[in-house]
Design an enzyme around this catalytic site. Structure first.
Site, PDB file in Angstrom:
ATOM      1  N   SER A 177       0.848  -1.190   0.000  1.00  0.00           N
ATOM      2  CA  SER A 177       0.000   0.000   0.000  1.00  0.00           C
ATOM      3  C   SER A 177       0.880   1.234   0.000  1.00  0.00           C
ATOM      4  O   SER A 177       2.023   1.204   0.477  1.00  0.00           O
ATOM      5  CB  SER A 177      -0.904   0.013   1.238  1.00  0.00           C
ATOM      6  N   TYR A 219      -2.001  -0.964  10.241  1.00  0.00           N
ATOM      7  CA  TYR A 219      -2.155  -1.183   8.800  1.00  0.00           C
ATOM      8  C   TYR A 219      -0.873  -0.807   8.050  1.00  0.00           C
ATOM      9  O   TYR A 219      -0.362  -1.586   7.244  1.00  0.00           O
ATOM     10  CB  TYR A 219      -3.328  -0.366   8.272  1.00  0.00           C
TER      11      TYR A 219
END
Length: 316
Positions: free
Chosen positions: A201, A214
């Site tokens: 990401s 995350y």
């Protein structure tokens, strides 16, 4: 003291104009070369055609994709099917997988072979589970592994439950590492080249308040991929993908999704770059998103802190 240093610097420049001029020229040339390299790199990533993947990885071979009934994973399943690959769906919901398989056979290729392997990724670390998964695909000519499964978790860290944190580690970290370990021998022992695509990401590049778990898990994905790409250079094409906002069920409900793209846009550019680099933001909108995030990171974190503090106050 400072003035004395400045005076000596002026004297040096006056006495050594040619040397200083040469150094200034080299510095400016370095900046121009660096900028030109970035421009050429962007053109290469975004506009130069990619490999013919079925020729590179083998006609009749399989692409194994985790969590491929929605979002980016489904995008990979559809696009790789269009390019002639058979599929292994590593999924939790078999019913949705069967529906997708039927869609692919009706709209893309009625002859495609699709294997469905049921996997509960939250339990991927349970003893014997990864071995059972690998046993089900033993003997298949798997040429591409797409580690797509993951979950998004954000908000105040002290409000995140132990269960949420454990599930994130299982799905974002353990699943990628264990599936890769389980299938890497099959990928390496083929006559033709093989590939691994790992979903990371954009958050792995920027430290943002509220995304501690995350972002950390996505940093693992990126480092893991790039390290393996060095270890198996020349043997495997390994690509770390660092997208920004993609319109998927995982991101539904989030507002202000700047420069959002579709799963189809995301997948198409990733496959164009496969085998040509080991790390990418993917779509040009997400390269731009990375530049904007870097330039506004302090402001982003200020806004995030205010949002987190407001959430904590409301829930206390």
């Amino acid at each position: 003291m400072i003035q004395q240093v400045l005076d000596k610097a002026d004297q040096f420049v006056s006495k050594n104009k040619r040397i200083v001029g040469a150094l200034a020229f080299l510095y400016a040339a370095g900046l121009v070369t660096k900028s030109l390299g970035k421009v050429l790199g962007f053109v290469n990533r975004q506009f130069i055609p990619g490999y013919n993947l079925i020729q590179r990885y083998g006609k009749g071979s399989y692409a194994a994709i985790s969590a491929c009934t929605d979002g980016i994973g489904k995008g990979f399943a559809l696009e790789l099917a269009r390019r002639g690959f058979n599929l292994v769906m590593l999924i939790r919901n078999v019913q949705k997988g069967e529906a997708l398989a039927e869609e692919i056979r009706k709209t893309i290729n009625k002859e495609i072979d699709i294997k469905i392997v049921e996997v509960d990724f939250q339990n991927i670390q349970n003893p014997g589970l990864i071995e059972a998964i690998i046993e089900k695909v033993k003997g298949l000519d798997i040429s591409i592994l797409v580690n797509n499964v993951g979950m998004l978790l954000n908000g105040p860290f002290e409000k995140q439950t132990y269960s949420e944190i454990n599930n994130l580690i299982s799905m974002n970290v353990a699943a990628q590492a264990l599936l890769t370990r389980g299938l890497i021998s099959q990928l390496l022992n083929r006559k033709q080249k093989s590939a691994i695509i790992n979903l990371s990401s954009i958050s792995c590049e920027f430290t943002v308040a509220g995304f501690a778990m995350y972002g950390a898990s996505k940093s693992f994905n990126n480092y893991f991929s790039r390290s393996l790409s060095e270890e198996y250079k020349g043997k495997l094409d390994i690509l770390s993908v660092k997208p920004s906002w993609v319109n998927t069920p995982m991101t539904n409900g989030y507002k202000d999704k700047l420069l959002e793209i579709t799963p189809e846009q995301c997948v198409t550019i990733i496959l164009k770059q496969l085998g040509r680099t080991n790390s990418t933001f993917g779509h040009y909108k997400h390269e731009l998103s990375a530049l904007l995030t870097d330039a506004t990171l302090d402001m982003v974190n200020d806004q995030q802190r205010k949002k987190l503090q407001s959430t904590t106050t409301q829930n206390s």
